[in-house]
Design a protein around this motif. Structure first.
Motif, PDB file in Angstrom:
ATOM      1  N   PHE B  16       0.864  -1.184  -0.020  1.00  0.00           N
ATOM      2  CA  PHE B  16      -0.036   0.060  -0.015  1.00  0.00           C
ATOM      3  C   PHE B  16       0.698   1.237  -0.054  1.00  0.00           C
ATOM      4  N   LEU B  17       0.360   2.205  -0.442  1.00  0.00           N
ATOM      5  CA  LEU B  17       0.756   3.759  -0.307  1.00  0.00           C
ATOM      6  C   LEU B  17       0.915   3.984   1.075  1.00  0.00           C
ATOM      7  N   LYS B  18       1.961   4.794   1.308  1.00  0.00           N
ATOM      8  CA  LYS B  18       2.151   5.333   2.733  1.00  0.00           C
ATOM      9  C   LYS B  18       1.693   6.665   2.953  1.00  0.00           C
ATOM     10  N   ASN B  19       1.108   6.998   4.019  1.00  0.00           N
ATOM     11  CA  ASN B  19       0.788   8.484   4.302  1.00  0.00           C
ATOM     12  C   ASN B  19      -0.585   9.071   3.523  1.00  0.00           C
ATOM     13  N   VAL B  20      -1.114   7.989   2.837  1.00  0.00           N
ATOM     14  CA  VAL B  20      -2.248   8.407   2.079  1.00  0.00           C
ATOM     15  C   VAL B  20      -3.275   7.198   1.903  1.00  0.00           C
ATOM     16  N   ILE B  54      -4.469   2.465  -0.237  1.00  0.00           N
ATOM     17  CA  ILE B  54      -4.402   2.390  -1.749  1.00  0.00           C
ATOM     18  C   ILE B  54      -3.356   1.402  -1.971  1.00  0.00           C
ATOM     19  N   TYR B 118       1.004   9.808  10.225  1.00  0.00           N
ATOM     20  CA  TYR B 118       0.026  10.832   9.506  1.00  0.00           C
ATOM     21  C   TYR B 118      -0.393  10.543   8.295  1.00  0.00           C
ATOM     22  N   VAL B 120      -3.034  11.349   4.844  1.00  0.00           N
ATOM     23  CA  VAL B 120      -3.964  12.078   4.117  1.00  0.00           C
ATOM     24  C   VAL B 120      -5.031  11.496   3.789  1.00  0.00           C
TER      25      VAL B 120
END
Lengths: 257, 257
Positions: B16-20, B54, B118, B120
């Motif tokens: 997965f994508l980080k931070n989002v 994601i 964190y 988004v």
DNA sequence: TAATATTCCGTTAATTTGACGGAATAAAAA
DNA sequence: TTTTTATTCCGTCAAATTAACGGAATATTA
């Protein structure tokens, strides 16, 4: 790129969020047309809208504000999110990869450097008063300047599309928020704001009906002064009634032109 | 959480994508009120809107779609971005940290696990036909069910606010896009769509003026059939004229109620 | 003094909105 | 069978808004 610059480039990465960034379509109005502030990173022969990474210590709005300040020199700009973009193919631009960047800059770039990652970007648009902006390029750009909305240079990724989306959002929002305040100088004439609305909405608006609609809702104050515009009748200057202007937002009323 | 589950929990992170991430306010309409589909992760005693991470191989829209499919069993849902949220303080919820999760689940959680980062989140809302949805909890939830918009349970983070924002966006979009298509069954009565608009806009609308406006613009087709509703006059059924419905979007015309 | 380009005001017909009353219908209650 | 009750559904009219349009006033240059 010098050695020290490249080191910063790597180190910086730690301070920022991965996989997500902000992009900001900075708009100004001049010479009867909308302009967008673009930057040209020196690692690629294309232009981009302004944007950058989000620090771990700031919100997305703060990031967008900070970057807008860097590019324009202006604080407290009117800033609005319009959409986020994210697709694994988004960064597939034949000119944006380690090989061609190395060819151009002569610098060794690892092909898996984080800047090539899949980035989701949160899109903002910013409305500025053209004449107050001092376009300022960033550390990794070799240029930063205004471009007319209708004559854009070759752009990286999906940035041209993002501009179109920002404009579409703007032309919808204009019905809920009286845009002029951010794009016009403090004092302006009716023909000026008329032309502004025409270029945002992309259609011509009857001048008499247009000004009537603005005047009855009372957000404009007519001043005693006129503006000298050369060989023509001097138009009166107007300014916004800030109170009524802000009020208009809340009541949820809609201005359809 | 069992041992194997926790391992997956860690391994998955790589895909997965980080931070989002994406969050999705899934809305349905039933019993004359709007409902939102919520899930209750077992690591915390609060509810959340549906959402998830994601994959590196999918777009944000695909991620939102995939997750909506998992929760509802429905494909090709109407899905729309409304805003993205991101602030370093966002995840500051006193009940969401390694310590209290360990207390609740008895499982050791590193305090710097990526789920505490964190994030988004890109906010979507989805309009579904209530009766077609089969609420299905995810691997890390112990419940998933509809809640009336006006009686929400305690929610994690800023999720209650996100729902409000989604509803606000919906009530704006309703002027540009005839919403009913996604929220109502294929055949519906005038009183039904009338009540739907009232609950979305949060105000009462004169029934005669309401139906006149919908009928003149021609997106409704009146059927010969009526609907049995018990001890009352049987209302006629209507269906949407899909062509005119889609057309309405493009012409940029606005329906103000 | 005339020509030119621009500002700015006003009228009218057509359309849309807002506010409202009352007849028709389906079933349950009397 | 008749009455009551709750709901659907249609129509009118006055007021407000919109769209379309012409022409006088003004500031300069020619």
């Amino acid at each position: 790129m010098k050695q020290t610059e490249q080191q910063e480039f790597y180190m910086d990465a730690e301070q920022f969020l991965k996989n997500v960034a902000v992009d900001n379509v900075i708009l100004g109005y001049h010479d009867k047309e909308l302009k967008v502030l673009l930057q040209k990173p020196f690692i690629v022969n294309k232009w981009t809208i302004t944007g950058g990474h989000i620090r771990k210590t700031e919100s997305i709005e703060e990031a967008a504000s900070r970057i807008a300040l860097e590019r324009t020199g202006l604080k407290d700009l009117f800033l609005e999110q319009f959409r986020s973009f994210g697709s694994p193919n988004r960064a597939k631009d034949e000119t944006f990869n380690a090989k061609s960047i190395t060819e151009k800059t002569g610098f060794e770039i690892p092909p898996d450097l984080w800047i090539f990652d899949y980035f989701v970007t949160v899109g903002f648009y910013t409305l500025t008063e053209f004449s107050k902006v001092a376009p300022t390029k960033g550390a990794y750009d070799d240029d930063c300047q205004w471009w007319p909305i209708n004559e854009l240079p070759p752009m990286l990724f999906n940035h041209e599309n993002m501009i179109q989306e920002a404009l579409k959002a703007l032309s919808v929002n204009i019905a809920h928020h009286p845009i002029g305040y951010e794009l016009l100088p403090e004092k302006f004439t009716l023909p000026q704001i008329h032309a502004l609305y025409e270029s945002i909405l992309g259609k011509s608006l009857d001048d008499r009906n247009f000004s009537r609609k603005l005047l009855v809702n009372g957000i404009l104050i007519k001043l005693k002064e006129t503006k000298k515009i050369g060989a023509h009748r001097s138009p009166f200057l107007y300014t916004f009634d800030k109170e009524k202007y802000d009020l208009g937002l809340q009541n949820g009323d809609v201005l359809v032109f």
